[in-house]
Design a protein around this motif. Structure first.
Motif, PDB file in Angstrom:
ATOM      1  N   GLN A 118       0.821  -1.207   0.000  1.00  0.00           N
ATOM      2  CA  GLN A 118       0.000   0.000   0.000  1.00  0.00           C
ATOM      3  C   GLN A 118       0.860   1.264   0.000  1.00  0.00           C
ATOM      4  O   GLN A 118       0.509   2.266  -0.630  1.00  0.00           O
ATOM      5  CB  GLN A 118      -0.958  -0.010   1.185  1.00  0.00           C
ATOM      6  CG  GLN A 118      -1.946  -1.166   1.112  1.00  0.00           C
ATOM      7  CD  GLN A 118      -3.197  -0.904   1.919  1.00  0.00           C
ATOM      8  OE1 GLN A 118      -4.232  -0.541   1.379  1.00  0.00           O
ATOM      9  NE2 GLN A 118      -3.114  -1.092   3.220  1.00  0.00           N
ATOM     10  N   THR A 119       2.001   1.215   0.680  1.00  0.00           N
ATOM     11  CA  THR A 119       2.928   2.338   0.633  1.00  0.00           C
ATOM     12  C   THR A 119       3.456   2.515  -0.784  1.00  0.00           C
ATOM     13  O   THR A 119       3.551   3.643  -1.298  1.00  0.00           O
ATOM     14  CB  THR A 119       4.095   2.117   1.609  1.00  0.00           C
ATOM     15  OG1 THR A 119       3.587   2.026   2.936  1.00  0.00           O
ATOM     16  CG2 THR A 119       5.099   3.255   1.538  1.00  0.00           C
ATOM     17  N   ALA A 120       3.804   1.409  -1.441  1.00  0.00           N
ATOM     18  CA  ALA A 120       4.294   1.478  -2.819  1.00  0.00           C
ATOM     19  C   ALA A 120       3.232   2.049  -3.746  1.00  0.00           C
ATOM     20  O   ALA A 120       3.525   2.862  -4.635  1.00  0.00           O
ATOM     21  CB  ALA A 120       4.731   0.095  -3.288  1.00  0.00           C
ATOM     22  N   ALA A 121       1.971   1.643  -3.551  1.00  0.00           N
ATOM     23  CA  ALA A 121       0.887   2.162  -4.388  1.00  0.00           C
ATOM     24  C   ALA A 121       0.725   3.665  -4.197  1.00  0.00           C
ATOM     25  O   ALA A 121       0.442   4.406  -5.149  1.00  0.00           O
ATOM     26  CB  ALA A 121      -0.415   1.436  -4.064  1.00  0.00           C
ATOM     27  N   HIS A 122       0.894   4.119  -2.967  1.00  0.00           N
ATOM     28  CA  HIS A 122       0.741   5.542  -2.666  1.00  0.00           C
ATOM     29  C   HIS A 122       1.843   6.367  -3.336  1.00  0.00           C
ATOM     30  O   HIS A 122       1.569   7.353  -4.019  1.00  0.00           O
ATOM     31  CB  HIS A 122       0.772   5.761  -1.154  1.00  0.00           C
ATOM     32  CG  HIS A 122       0.457   7.160  -0.731  1.00  0.00           C
ATOM     33  ND1 HIS A 122      -0.816   7.566  -0.400  1.00  0.00           N
ATOM     34  CD2 HIS A 122       1.261   8.259  -0.583  1.00  0.00           C
ATOM     35  CE1 HIS A 122      -0.787   8.851  -0.063  1.00  0.00           C
ATOM     36  NE2 HIS A 122       0.460   9.286  -0.161  1.00  0.00           N
ATOM     37  N   VAL A 123       3.113   5.945  -3.166  1.00  0.00           N
ATOM     38  CA  VAL A 123       4.211   6.744  -3.728  1.00  0.00           C
ATOM     39  C   VAL A 123       4.223   6.689  -5.253  1.00  0.00           C
ATOM     40  O   VAL A 123       4.715   7.612  -5.905  1.00  0.00           O
ATOM     41  CB  VAL A 123       5.585   6.312  -3.163  1.00  0.00           C
ATOM     42  CG1 VAL A 123       5.624   6.471  -1.656  1.00  0.00           C
ATOM     43  CG2 VAL A 123       5.957   4.898  -3.584  1.00  0.00           C
ATOM     44  N   ALA A 124       3.692   5.608  -5.830  1.00  0.00           N
ATOM     45  CA  ALA A 124       3.625   5.499  -7.282  1.00  0.00           C
ATOM     46  C   ALA A 124       2.464   6.299  -7.865  1.00  0.00           C
ATOM     47  O   ALA A 124       2.359   6.427  -9.088  1.00  0.00           O
ATOM     48  CB  ALA A 124       3.505   4.031  -7.689  1.00  0.00           C
ATOM     49  N   ASN A 173      16.220  11.860 -12.298  1.00  0.00           N
ATOM     50  CA  ASN A 173      15.403  13.054 -12.548  1.00  0.00           C
ATOM     51  C   ASN A 173      13.913  12.761 -12.639  1.00  0.00           C
ATOM     52  O   ASN A 173      13.145  13.619 -13.071  1.00  0.00           O
ATOM     53  CB  ASN A 173      15.873  13.732 -13.843  1.00  0.00           C
ATOM     54  CG  ASN A 173      17.298  14.222 -13.757  1.00  0.00           C
ATOM     55  OD1 ASN A 173      17.732  14.743 -12.724  1.00  0.00           O
ATOM     56  ND2 ASN A 173      18.056  14.050 -14.830  1.00  0.00           N
ATOM     57  N   LEU A 174      13.487  11.582 -12.228  1.00  0.00           N
ATOM     58  CA  LEU A 174      12.070  11.242 -12.302  1.00  0.00           C
ATOM     59  C   LEU A 174      11.279  12.099 -11.302  1.00  0.00           C
ATOM     60  O   LEU A 174      11.547  12.066 -10.101  1.00  0.00           O
ATOM     61  CB  LEU A 174      11.859   9.759 -11.987  1.00  0.00           C
ATOM     62  CG  LEU A 174      10.436   9.220 -12.172  1.00  0.00           C
ATOM     63  CD1 LEU A 174      10.028   9.290 -13.640  1.00  0.00           C
ATOM     64  CD2 LEU A 174      10.346   7.774 -11.681  1.00  0.00           C
ATOM     65  N   PRO A 175      10.316  12.906 -11.770  1.00  0.00           N
ATOM     66  CA  PRO A 175       9.558  13.757 -10.841  1.00  0.00           C
ATOM     67  C   PRO A 175       8.596  12.932  -9.994  1.00  0.00           C
ATOM     68  O   PRO A 175       7.966  12.003 -10.493  1.00  0.00           O
ATOM     69  CB  PRO A 175       8.795  14.696 -11.778  1.00  0.00           C
ATOM     70  CG  PRO A 175       8.680  13.949 -13.065  1.00  0.00           C
ATOM     71  CD  PRO A 175       9.915  13.101 -13.172  1.00  0.00           C
ATOM     72  N   PRO A 176       8.500  13.241  -8.694  1.00  0.00           N
ATOM     73  CA  PRO A 176       7.581  12.494  -7.817  1.00  0.00           C
ATOM     74  C   PRO A 176       6.137  12.578  -8.295  1.00  0.00           C
ATOM     75  O   PRO A 176       5.718  13.557  -8.914  1.00  0.00           O
ATOM     76  CB  PRO A 176       7.763  13.181  -6.461  1.00  0.00           C
ATOM     77  CG  PRO A 176       9.097  13.833  -6.535  1.00  0.00           C
ATOM     78  CD  PRO A 176       9.259  14.263  -7.961  1.00  0.00           C
ATOM     79  N   THR A 177       5.390  11.525  -8.009  1.00  0.00           N
ATOM     80  CA  THR A 177       3.984  11.451  -8.388  1.00  0.00           C
ATOM     81  C   THR A 177       3.123  11.419  -7.129  1.00  0.00           C
ATOM     82  O   THR A 177       3.400  10.662  -6.208  1.00  0.00           O
ATOM     83  CB  THR A 177       3.709  10.187  -9.222  1.00  0.00           C
ATOM     84  OG1 THR A 177       4.568  10.175 -10.356  1.00  0.00           O
ATOM     85  CG2 THR A 177       2.260  10.154  -9.692  1.00  0.00           C
ATOM     86  N   LYS A 178       2.090  12.234  -7.097  1.00  0.00           N
ATOM     87  CA  LYS A 178       1.182  12.248  -5.955  1.00  0.00           C
ATOM     88  C   LYS A 178      -0.097  11.495  -6.302  1.00  0.00           C
ATOM     89  O   LYS A 178      -0.648  11.670  -7.389  1.00  0.00           O
ATOM     90  CB  LYS A 178       0.847  13.681  -5.543  1.00  0.00           C
ATOM     91  CG  LYS A 178       2.011  14.449  -4.942  1.00  0.00           C
ATOM     92  CD  LYS A 178       1.565  15.820  -4.458  1.00  0.00           C
ATOM     93  CE  LYS A 178       2.720  16.570  -3.808  1.00  0.00           C
ATOM     94  NZ  LYS A 178       2.288  17.914  -3.318  1.00  0.00           N
ATOM     95  N   PRO A 179      -0.600  10.669  -5.388  1.00  0.00           N
ATOM     96  CA  PRO A 179      -1.878   9.994  -5.644  1.00  0.00           C
ATOM     97  C   PRO A 179      -3.028  10.978  -5.549  1.00  0.00           C
ATOM     98  O   PRO A 179      -2.909  12.041  -4.920  1.00  0.00           O
ATOM     99  CB  PRO A 179      -1.948   8.948  -4.525  1.00  0.00           C
ATOM    100  CG  PRO A 179      -1.171   9.569  -3.407  1.00  0.00           C
ATOM    101  CD  PRO A 179      -0.046  10.343  -4.062  1.00  0.00           C
ATOM    102  N   VAL A 180      -4.136  10.643  -6.162  1.00  0.00           N
ATOM    103  CA  VAL A 180      -5.327  11.487  -6.116  1.00  0.00           C
ATOM    104  C   VAL A 180      -6.002  11.330  -4.759  1.00  0.00           C
ATOM    105  O   VAL A 180      -6.353  10.212  -4.348  1.00  0.00           O
ATOM    106  CB  VAL A 180      -6.308  11.110  -7.236  1.00  0.00           C
ATOM    107  CG1 VAL A 180      -7.586  11.952  -7.132  1.00  0.00           C
ATOM    108  CG2 VAL A 180      -5.656  11.302  -8.601  1.00  0.00           C
ATOM    109  N   ASP A 181      -6.180  12.435  -4.047  1.00  0.00           N
ATOM    110  CA  ASP A 181      -6.884  12.413  -2.762  1.00  0.00           C
ATOM    111  C   ASP A 181      -8.380  12.428  -3.047  1.00  0.00           C
ATOM    112  O   ASP A 181      -9.013  13.476  -3.118  1.00  0.00           O
ATOM    113  CB  ASP A 181      -6.475  13.625  -1.921  1.00  0.00           C
ATOM    114  CG  ASP A 181      -7.120  13.617  -0.535  1.00  0.00           C
ATOM    115  OD1 ASP A 181      -7.865  12.667  -0.229  1.00  0.00           O
ATOM    116  OD2 ASP A 181      -6.879  14.574   0.229  1.00  0.00           O
ATOM    117  N   CYS A 182      -8.939  11.224  -3.223  1.00  0.00           N
ATOM    118  CA  CYS A 182     -10.337  11.121  -3.637  1.00  0.00           C
ATOM    119  C   CYS A 182     -11.305  11.015  -2.459  1.00  0.00           C
ATOM    120  O   CYS A 182     -12.520  10.957  -2.658  1.00  0.00           O
ATOM    121  CB  CYS A 182     -10.515   9.947  -4.590  1.00  0.00           C
ATOM    122  SG  CYS A 182      -9.702   8.426  -4.095  1.00  0.00           S
ATOM    123  N   VAL A 183     -10.788  10.979  -1.233  1.00  0.00           N
ATOM    124  CA  VAL A 183     -11.630  10.999  -0.027  1.00  0.00           C
ATOM    125  C   VAL A 183     -11.088  12.140   0.850  1.00  0.00           C
ATOM    126  O   VAL A 183     -10.437  11.904   1.869  1.00  0.00           O
ATOM    127  CB  VAL A 183     -11.586   9.652   0.727  1.00  0.00           C
ATOM    128  CG1 VAL A 183     -12.602   9.647   1.875  1.00  0.00           C
ATOM    129  CG2 VAL A 183     -11.855   8.490  -0.221  1.00  0.00           C
TER     130      VAL A 183
END
Length: 280
Positions: A118-124, A173-183
């Motif tokens: 779940q941590t991996a899913a969040h950071v990805a 140089n890969l830019p960080p990705t934020k998950p969608v805060d859908c709740v």
């Protein structure tokens, strides 16, 4: 997105996405930054990795054809075997790279998880991992509250299946990705975590957002069945094996008798769950 990342992502998607999977790139450093050293991936921070999840379509697009094939010998866990088969195809599609695949359920000899899915899913950026710390002034006192990932398009109707690590492939140089805060609201987060922890059997936590697609009734029946009885449900017991209960005499006959209908999506569920899990 970096050209190399885009190219590799496309190759992995070509291998997995037709079978109801989704793929999200991330950097090992993003994952390690959120965890204590005991859970770190022992790789350089810029190492490229991909999070793999299954959508509701995986049931028809991947599992049913897999069950109709001859890959299931010996019989153990059909879904895990099916996912392992498809992740193995990723390695075959990129023979020039040093690829390590970690399934969501793998553990070290001391039983510590090899990957906190779940941590991996969040950071990805695949799904937002809602935890107790995301609720201001939470109402639960000393109760243990497990967190849960929610996908912006599938809600809780999905499953995190594993991580593909590309050893030796670094993308600083890969830019960080934020998950969608859908709740986003406190009230909705409290409702989500309470439904997940205390009422998971009714499936409602999965509808924390309106999903594009839910599990079919077949999938619900499969994942509601205790793991020890699932082979009987599928009609896959060997002749010498007998069902241990009347419920095992029921088969999801369409799994083996019908050709896949190729729906658009598949299923996904959280890796970290209450003591008794509702299944993927």
């Amino acid at each position: 997105m970096e050209p190399l990342v885009a190219e590799l992502k496309q190759k992995i998607e070509d291998t997995l996405c037709p079978f109801g999977f989704e793929v999200y790139p991330f950097q090992v450093a993003w994952y390690n930054a959120l965890l204590p050293p005991a859970f770190h991936l022992p790789l350089p921070g810029p190492t490229l990795a991909f999070l793999v999840l299954s959508t509701p379509a995986m049931f028809d697009r991947a599992l049913k054809p897999f069950l109709q094939s001859h890959h299931l010998q010996p019989l153990t866990d059909p879904v895990d075997q099916c996912v392992a088969y498809h992740l193995g195809r990723v390695r075959e599609s990129l023979p020039e790279l040093q690829i390590e695949v970690i399934a969501d359920y793998e553990v070290h000899p001391n039983r510590r998880p090899k990957i906190l899915a779940q941590t991996a899913a969040h950071v990805a950026g695949a799904a937002y991992y809602y935890q107790r710390q995301d609720v201001e002034s939470d109402p639960w006192g000393t109760q243990h509250i497990a967190g849960v990932c929610i996908h912006p398009r599938f809600g809780g109707w999905f499953a995190i299946r594993g991580v593909v690590l590309l050893r030796g492939t670094e993308v600083p140089n890969l830019p960080p990705t934020k998950p969608v805060d859908c709740v986003p609201t406190r009230a909705d987060r409290i409702s989500l975590l309470e439904r997940f922890n205390f009422h998971w059997r009714d499936w409602t936590y999965r509808d924390a957002v309106t999903p594009q697609e839910r599990y079919s009734e077949e999938q619900k029946a499969y994942f509601s069945t205790p793991p020890a009885q699932r082979l009987a449900l599928l009609g896959l017991l060997q002749p010498s094996e007998e069902p241990s209960s009347p419920s095992q005499e029921l088969h999801i006959t369409t799994l083996l008798s019908k050709k896949p209908q190729n729906p658009r999506r598949g299923w996904l569920s959280p890796t970290v769950s209450p003591p008794i899990s509702p299944g993927p």
